[in-house]
Design an enzyme around this catalytic site. Sequence first.
Site, PDB file in Angstrom:
ATOM      1  N   CYS B  83       0.740  -1.252  -0.006  1.00  0.00           N
ATOM      2  CA  CYS B  83       0.014   0.077  -0.006  1.00  0.00           C
ATOM      3  C   CYS B  83       0.821   1.382   0.142  1.00  0.00           C
ATOM      4  O   CYS B  83       0.248   2.265  -0.147  1.00  0.00           O
ATOM      5  CB  CYS B  83      -0.917   0.044   1.340  1.00  0.00           C
ATOM      6  SG  CYS B  83      -1.980  -1.653   1.299  1.00  0.00           S
ATOM      7  N   HIS B 332      -8.787   3.634  -1.423  1.00  0.00           N
ATOM      8  CA  HIS B 332      -7.614   3.126  -1.315  1.00  0.00           C
ATOM      9  C   HIS B 332      -7.289   2.403  -2.415  1.00  0.00           C
ATOM     10  O   HIS B 332      -7.239   0.933  -2.087  1.00  0.00           O
ATOM     11  CB  HIS B 332      -7.443   2.591   0.168  1.00  0.00           C
ATOM     12  CG  HIS B 332      -5.998   2.055   0.461  1.00  0.00           C
ATOM     13  ND1 HIS B 332      -5.028   2.482  -0.080  1.00  0.00           N
ATOM     14  CD2 HIS B 332      -5.532   1.050   1.525  1.00  0.00           C
ATOM     15  CE1 HIS B 332      -3.867   2.051   0.405  1.00  0.00           C
ATOM     16  NE2 HIS B 332      -4.176   1.082   0.997  1.00  0.00           N
TER      17      HIS B 332
END
Lengths: 384, 384
Positions: B83, B332
Amino acid sequence: MNKVCVIGAGSTRYGKLSEGIVELAVNASREAIKSAGIEVRDVQYAFISNVFGVADKQVHLAPVIMSDLGIANVPGLTVESACGSGSIAFREAYANVAAGFYDVVLVVGVEKVTHTGTARSTTLFSYCSDFFYEGGNGVSFPGLFASMARAYMHKYNASEEDLALVAVKNHEHGLLNPKAHLRKRITVGDVLESPPVASPLKLLDCCPFSDGASAVILASEEYAKSHGLEYVEVIGSGRGASPATLQDREDITTIPSTRAAAQQAFKQARIEPKDVDFAEVHDCFTIAEIVDIEDLGFFPKGKGVEAVRQGITRLGGELPINPSGGLKSKGHPIGATGVGQVVEVYEQLLGRAGERQVKGAEIALTHNFGATGASCAVHIFRRA
Amino acid sequence: MNKVCVIGAGSTRYGKLSEGIVELAVNASREAIKSAGIEVRDVQYAFISNVFGVADKQVHLAPVIMSDLGIANVPGLTVESACGSGSIAFREAYANVAAGFYDVVLVVGVEKVTHTGTARSTTLFSYCSDFFYEGGNGVSFPGLFASMARAYMHKYNASEEDLALVAVKNHEHGLLNPKAHLRKRITVGDVLESPPVASPLKLLDCCPFSDGASAVILASEEYAKSHGLEYVEVIGSGRGASPATLQDREDITTIPSTRAAAQQAFKQARIEPKDVDFAEVHDCFTIAEIVDIEDLGFFPKGKGVEAVRQGITRLGGELPINPSGGLKSKGHPIGATGVGQVVEVYEQLLGRAGERQVKGAEIALTHNFGATGASCAVHIFRRA
């Protein structure tokens, strides 16, 4: 811009291996660190080259590898550019050291796919092509390189026997490499009689699917000198790109990214192709090696095949190509391949290549590309 | 070392999107190039940030994206660090421009996973943890961050209501962002009553799975000035790493990689945390934002939660955190997230953030990490 050098190198065997992706990477890294004569804690940054970590259920490899090496505080990242990942990770590590961001950087390439089987590996690998236009229509890499082979054979009057000579040579070299995947002498007849994969390419025209890891340690020359380390200088680095699909290229008997990357690397190194003593090039299929050695400027277009016929590219010849055995015999763990080429250069230029030593080698070149050459990096090295 | 700046930024909407991975990346890139006031052909190199290209059957993204942009000759590569990929790709692009390798570099982050469904996305994402110790034993990210939340709540006397305040705030901000994934006002009660995911974290403590792409253009300040372009300066860049697994950390109420990256970035920028006007931080779960703003030095350990209670981190407060809506509300798309943070900074510092404008903002910080913070990058920007 700091001068950059390779101070250490290590590699696992290439082949169908039982170790997992993390263990492979850690083993190659430890060997590289040991060969450099530094401590693990001297590593400041790490580039991991990997394409299909998902196949072994582990991406975000840097923290896992660094933690297993005992240096969890060392930042890293993964670089992916299909089969060219290794050389492109090396290029980015080179840029970081040249710019002075870090003095000692680990580059480790790793791939672990053979446990998925040939069909699944082929499918995964096809995601490296422009999948919408190529892989998704059933054209996987053997088919794409077969198209290049047909075009080359037609344009330059080359034969299937000519392609086979590349395989025979690289298997001869690989026999001398204890870490090679396919250590088996083959004949032109063996290649021609092997099962067709995508005509005119037969099974023995194709490199294998391999697992494996290779690692090198880059350092500023100042660091290497001040610590009294043995090293090989990086004197040229180049990147190139081609249209993603074969259908978008004007001529499929040449790879634009190779030409661009080589031009840039030679310019920086201030040498000519004739100054190179040996090269590790991207021979994923036999046709690729012939196209490569022309695009790199070693031979005029259409004449690479003649060089192969004359044995110029064999160990002992005027310009040995792929003394390691190349992708064809040494194997092709795709994330590791470009790093493994640098391992070979390091060992050769320091005179540690054993039976496959290129005598008196002072300057070497590595060439590694992704897919059908959509991405490419070329590096040139000199014995210090 | 050349001064580096951001001359353009663009982004797709974040959410469950119908476009494929290549189209998303191309659309964000085109918008960034247009906003920079340059031509597509002015781009010299490209960093793609992506984690799960395999989910949309396309890795080796750079050649495909460059070909679709009409600049197939421009080399690139993919960077992956879970991420945190976006900020780490940005860091490497920064290094290349700072070192003078290129004058104009595109960084585009993209992810396309929602079509695989929540279960498959969760499985893929778990490959970003140390899968042998964590994901492979059933501990996916909600469970890992739940452990951090429990430890924090116990150590610093924080409550589930405190965590919920972070979600409420970021949803308020996201309502003002036309490109946010979850544009919906929520209350503390909504959060507390939402289904438990991994206690104490409920559904509304978690960011969504999103698709999307964000892109920025980096250039040397000299290039920007000589071409009369508007820009934002990059004044600090830092990288950090933590042990891959939570079990290997001494204290799970702090993330070592954040502290290291922030320290490095602040040192380079020659400013203190108190000089920052707003920050985009990694709030994959509500607890993460609280830990982040302490580790970044904005608040003492254990006091971040008090700052949230007091509204200091809301738009209009003393130090707005995640004016974009953050991962929690903006969304996200993991490869895009870190790049999207820079898009927000670019728009804010140039006064183009519309209803969510942080008035008078001159200095901003981005903070983005991979997994439970095993890898991290922090950047600091200043209005030129």
